[in-house]
Scaffold this motif. Structure first.
Motif, PDB file in Angstrom:
ATOM      1  N   ARG A 183      11.184   7.118  -5.686  1.00  0.00           N
ATOM      2  CA  ARG A 183      10.347   8.244  -6.108  1.00  0.00           C
ATOM      3  C   ARG A 183      11.042   9.578  -5.831  1.00  0.00           C
ATOM      4  O   ARG A 183      10.922  10.528  -6.585  1.00  0.00           O
ATOM      5  CB  ARG A 183       9.030   8.179  -5.328  1.00  0.00           C
ATOM      6  N   ARG A 184      11.771   9.606  -4.713  1.00  0.00           N
ATOM      7  CA  ARG A 184      12.424  10.855  -4.323  1.00  0.00           C
ATOM      8  C   ARG A 184      13.876  10.913  -4.788  1.00  0.00           C
ATOM      9  O   ARG A 184      14.577  11.890  -4.511  1.00  0.00           O
ATOM     10  CB  ARG A 184      12.392  11.002  -2.803  1.00  0.00           C
ATOM     11  N   GLU A 230       9.453   4.565  -2.091  1.00  0.00           N
ATOM     12  CA  GLU A 230       9.503   5.974  -1.703  1.00  0.00           C
ATOM     13  C   GLU A 230      10.872   6.572  -2.010  1.00  0.00           C
ATOM     14  O   GLU A 230      10.991   7.723  -2.455  1.00  0.00           O
ATOM     15  CB  GLU A 230       9.210   6.116  -0.207  1.00  0.00           C
TER      16      GLU A 230
END
Lengths: 348, 348
Positions: free
Chosen positions: B220-221, B217
């Motif tokens: 991804r960010r 996560e």
DNA sequence: TTTAGTGGCTAAAGCGCATTAGGGTCACCG
DNA sequence: CGGTGACCCTAATGCGCTTTAGCCACTAAA
């Protein structure tokens, strides 16, 4: 290589007998240390058993009168009550330690109330499942000792006072009365005169013991404003009772909680009401755990070694299973670990 | 009147047969719902059995191939680690609920590590003590599935991801990955960019799952300052890690703890260091319990229904015992209960 | 030389249940 | 009226172990 897909078969004494070239009875004698076989044969049999990874089938053992090699433990508490309670897991862990040495299994069951608990004992007995049981949370006017006595099921009562009416049951207990007296003593010395004891479930033997002792101590010292309030041990009850007593006229300057959960919740409730701990009100928890060190200030608490408590109880039970006499064993008086939540009473 | 001093004898099918004036086999047929007796006889036998308080001897049952009517549950944790942990008691309580309906016993054992746990399984299997087991705390590279598969012991793995390599084992699991993603999502939306995940024991399957998801996560960010730190789940470790990361340069603005105990201890440690919760740092607990409502502010937490989790696992195991196929069941994603410990990130 | 032991082993029974193989009894069909 | 199932039931066997009874060879005592 041999395609072990089919679940392995359990080796039996017959297998050992075949491999060792003796009869089953010889195997039995050899493995159980009974006379009737030469040391030579005994060793050979032992070796074969070892190689085959043999273990006696408890079912067969039980059936031929040897007992089930299992003891029972029932916890009679509604599911939602057994939340944050370190005591039981520690107790069980101590129990296990002793039982494991003797390869005794622990059959564990959670039920709603004592009636269900009795039903479980009856079932276990009839099903030949356990050789003995450990009983917790003894009550005033408890049906369990009578039942277990009647069934002839060896039992150790954990936390009860010695029970002269049931000479067949062993008891492992802590001296709550003495501990309560010493706590009151300490608080009294610090100047506290108005003390409230936020107790656990009414009807529990140790609750009643503490309540009685507190009353006696209060009378002895002439403190009319000392009393107990019973609860269900929950954090909610601890907080609620705390708020109620602190809001009253002449609020107490010291609070004794029967477990850590209530103590923490109560201390928080007190703080919310503007009572500083310990400046305005002292707090004592009758159960020590990590919880007591998670709040500010850390809570003074009565510490006892729950794991050792469990060990002691299990040892008494195994002694009973070995045919020993029932006994009443007292474990050391819990001692107060002074931390930041207790201090001198504010001038009234 | 008859001096019931001698412990009552267990009634057997022979007794029933005698009282009812039929053969033992007829009794067996009648009591087990098998054809071969008239409804009349069946009723009569049932009644006699009832009167006599008869219950089948599990030992005899097991011996004649019916299984031991017992399932096993091993907890591999050092004694001192299983302190304030609400999860297991609740899990067990849910398990019991389902097992009790079917009169299945729960054999419980606490051991030190996984090697000991395996030894216990072997012993239980060889001793014919259990019909199946519930396995908790699955690990990456876990020896237990292989072992249980080899022994042919039905098992349900609690908390593991579905395991294609062991089609014989059922799995009951929560979607940690999804939960983690949604927590990160929420924190990100609140402006948090520096997040530390204070995880549980490394090597535990769900720890690894959470750690992996968090990393994914973060990537991804494009959040480089997001990381996990593993611990032993203790309050001490929770506090220690918290202090360490908060004292570092560019301290995190959000902390995710893998259990309630660490979250509470960590929140306290943060407060001590002068970090206000949630103004300076947000706190999320991956376990909800009364604990989370005992501190100020109350902690936001991922709540799951541990009791129901236990029920589900037990149901899967009974299904397996009934000869059903192994399945992988996912329980609902734990949802975040927002309380006072999470808020917008302070401007950096 | 017989007799009584004795050590080392086997055969067999029994624990409480499930299950398989029969053994009667009755109704129904041919 | 004999044959054939169907229905109810009993006898017997086995599960894996413990335990009792008893067998056999060999030695010590009479």
């Amino acid at each position: 290589m041999s395609g072990k897909r089919s679940p392995a078969r359990r080796p039996t004494m017959k297998d050992i007998a075949r491999h060792a070239g003796v009869s089953q009875s010889a195997v039995s004698f050899a493995l159980n240390g009974r006379p009737g076989v030469s040391e030579d044969t005994r060793d050979r049999v032992r070796q074969v058993a070892e190689e085959l990874g043999w273990r006696p089938s408890t079912a067969a053992r039980a059936l031929s009168g040897e007992g089930a090699a299992t003891v029972g433990f029932v916890l009679a508490r509604p599911a939602d009550t057994l939340g944050v309670d370190s005591f039981f897991l520690q107790l069980v862990s101590g129990i296990q330690e002793v039982l494991a040495e003797r390869h005794l299994g622990l059959l564990f069951q959670v039920v709603e109330d004592v009636a269900d608990e009795c039903a479980v004992y009856r079932r276990w007995w009839a099903e030949h499942r356990v050789d003995g049981v450990l009983v917790v949370d003894p009550r005033t006017d408890d049906p369990r000792p009578d039942l277990l006595d009647g069934l002839g099921l060896p039992a150790v009562v954990i936390g009860g006072a010695p029970d002269v009416r049931h000479p067949g049951l062993s008891t492992v207990w802590a001296d709550d009365a003495g501990a309560m007296a010493s706590v009151v003593d300490g608080l009294h010395a610090l100047g506290h005169r108005r003390i409230v004891h936020i107790a656990g479930l009414p009807g529990l033997a140790h609750t009643e013991r503490r309540v009685r002792t507190l009353r006696a101590e209060a009378e002895r010292r002439g403190l009319p404003e000392v009393r107990s309030v019973t609860t269900d041990y929950s954090d909610a009850a601890g907080a609620a009772v705390t708020r109620r007593v602190l809001r009253g006229d002449a609020p107490p300057t010291a609070l004794i909680y029967d477990n850590d959960v209530m103590a923490v919740a109560g201390a928080a409730a007190a703080a919310e009401l503007g009572f500083a701990v310990p400046a305005d009100v002292s707090v004592v928890s009758w159960e020590d755990s990590a919880l007591c060190r998670m709040v500010k200030p850390w809570l003074s608490a009565l510490s006892r070694d729950s794991v050792e408590f469990g060990r002691t109880a299990a040892r008494e039970l195994t002694a009973l299973l070995d045919g020993g006499p029932a006994r009443a064993v007292r474990v050391p008086v819990p001692r107060l670990t002074e931390r930041g939540s207790t201090g001198a009473a504010r001038d009234v």
